[in-house]
Enzyme design. Structure first.
Site, mmCIF file in Angstrom:
data_model
loop_
_atom_site.group_PDB
_atom_site.id
_atom_site.type_symbol
_atom_site.label_atom_id
_atom_site.label_comp_id
_atom_site.label_asym_id
_atom_site.label_seq_id
_atom_site.Cartn_x
_atom_site.Cartn_y
_atom_site.Cartn_z
ATOM 1 N N TYR A 54 0.839 -1.190 0.000
ATOM 2 C CA TYR A 54 0.000 0.000 0.000
ATOM 3 C C TYR A 54 0.877 1.245 0.000
ATOM 4 O O TYR A 54 2.067 1.193 0.338
ATOM 5 C CB TYR A 54 -0.980 0.007 1.180
ATOM 6 C CG TYR A 54 -0.379 0.373 2.515
ATOM 7 C CD1 TYR A 54 -0.278 1.704 2.927
ATOM 8 C CD2 TYR A 54 0.107 -0.599 3.371
ATOM 9 C CE1 TYR A 54 0.277 2.040 4.158
ATOM 10 C CE2 TYR A 54 0.658 -0.276 4.595
ATOM 11 C CZ TYR A 54 0.736 1.037 4.988
ATOM 12 O OH TYR A 54 1.292 1.375 6.196
ATOM 13 N N CYS A 55 0.295 2.360 -0.402
ATOM 14 C CA CYS A 55 0.989 3.644 -0.348
ATOM 15 C C CYS A 55 -0.030 4.691 0.083
ATOM 16 O O CYS A 55 -0.935 4.395 0.867
ATOM 17 C CB CYS A 55 1.632 3.976 -1.702
ATOM 18 S SG CYS A 55 0.457 4.153 -3.050
ATOM 19 N N ALA A 56 0.084 5.910 -0.404
ATOM 20 C CA ALA A 56 -0.847 6.951 0.024
ATOM 21 C C ALA A 56 -2.211 6.777 -0.632
ATOM 22 O O ALA A 56 -3.229 6.673 0.055
ATOM 23 C CB ALA A 56 -0.272 8.327 -0.289
ATOM 24 N N GLY A 77 -2.455 4.789 -3.859
ATOM 25 C CA GLY A 77 -2.491 3.630 -4.743
ATOM 26 C C GLY A 77 -1.576 3.695 -5.949
ATOM 27 O O GLY A 77 -1.416 2.696 -6.648
ATOM 28 N N ILE A 130 -3.644 4.154 1.886
ATOM 29 C CA ILE A 130 -3.947 4.416 3.289
ATOM 30 C C ILE A 130 -4.966 5.555 3.429
ATOM 31 O O ILE A 130 -5.617 5.691 4.470
ATOM 32 C CB ILE A 130 -2.648 4.744 4.067
ATOM 33 C CG1 ILE A 130 -2.888 4.675 5.582
ATOM 34 C CG2 ILE A 130 -2.099 6.094 3.673
ATOM 35 C CD1 ILE A 130 -1.628 4.863 6.413
#
Lengths: 154, 71
Positions: free
Chosen positions: A89-91, A93, A118
Site C-alpha cells: 500500500y501507499c498513500a 495507490g 492508506i
C-alpha cells in the site's frame, strides 16, 4: 467388496471439494484488494509493506506494516519467498501499483495491492502523527504567510 | 500549476516546496505537521501559525482559495 471402495472414494472427493472451496473463500485473488481483505491477509501472516517514504510512514501507517520505500523494494524483496503473500500500500495507490508490477515481474505469486491506499483505510493506525499534530512545529517566517508543499517524485 | 502560483503570489505568500524523500529535514517537518500523504499543502499565517491544510491532488481553485485566505 467394491461398494465400500466407491463410498470411500466419494467421501474423499467431497472432502477435497469442500477443502478447495474453503481455501479459495479464505484467500482473495491476487490484485487489488479492499480493507477487509488486508485485515484478513494480515491475520493470516501476510507481509504488509508500506512503500511510501520513511517520513510518511513515521507520520502514520497501518498497524503491522513494514516500511520499504518503493525505490528500495527491488533490493529488499530479492531474498523474500516468492510464494509468500505480500500486501502493498501507499498513500493513494499509485506507488503500490508500480510496486505490485515490480514484484510480479520478480516472480512473486501472491501480490496484493490495497485499492486507494492508506487514504481510504478505516482500520487501526500506528505512528506519531497524532502526537506530532498536537504540537505543530514552530516555523520561522519572514513576516509573510507561507505555503509548504510536501511531495515526492513517485 | 504550483510554479505559476508561486510567481503570481511572489512577495505575498512565500512558497516552500519540499521533497520529503530527498530532504530528511523536510521529511521531519512534514511529520511534525502530521502529514500522512503526499502531496500535502500546509498554509501558515504571517505569525507562523497553521491556517489550513490541503491533502492529495488539489485543484488550482482550491489552492487559490487557501492562499487568498492567508492575506
Amino acid at each position: 467388496m467394491k461398494r465400500p471402495h466407491l463410498i470411500g472414494l466419494a467421501i474423499g472427493v467431497v472432502v477435497l471439494v469442500v477443502a478447495v472451496i474453503a481455501l479459495s473463500a479464505g484467500a482473495p485473488a491476487p490484485g487489488l484488494i479492499g480493507n477487509g481483505d488486508l485485515t484478513r491477509l494480515g491475520s493470516e501472516g501476510a507481509r504488509i509493506v508500506d512503500v511510501r517514504t520513511a517520513a510518511e510512514f513515521a507520520g502514520a501507517h497501518i498497524e503491522g506494516a513494514e516500511n520499504i520505500p518503493l525505490r528500495d523494494l527491488p533490493q529488499a524483496a530479492e531474498g523474500w519467498d516468492r510464494a509468500e503473500p505480500i500486501v502493498l500500500y501507499c498513500a493513494v495507490g499509485d506507488r503500490s501499483s508500480s510496486a505490485a508490477e515490480l514484484l510480479q515481474s520478480m516472480g512473486f505469486e501472491r501480490v496484493y495491492d490495497l485499492s486507494g491506499g492508506i487514504a481510504q483505510w478505516e482500520g487501526a493506525l500506528a505512528g506519531g502523527a497524532q502526537t506530532a499534530a498536537a504540537e505543530p512545529p514552530q516555523v520561522a517566517t519572514s513576516g509573510t504567510p507561507v505555503m509548504y508543499e510536501f511531495y515526492t517524485d513517485w | 500549476m504550483v510554479d505559476r502560483l508561486k510567481t503570481e503570489y511572489e512577495g505575498v505568500v512565500e512558497f516552500r516546496i519540499i521533497n520529503v524523500e530527498s530532504d530528511p529535514e523536510g521529511g521531519r517537518l512534514a511529520s511534525g505537521f502530521g502529514i500522512q500523504y503526499v502531496p500535502s499543502f500546509v498554509f501558515l499565517g504571517s505569525d507562523g501559525n497553521q491556517k489550513d491544510l490541503l491533502v492529495g491532488e488539489v485543484s488550482e481553485e482550491q489552492l487559490r482559495a487557501s492562499l487568498d485566505a492567508l492575506q
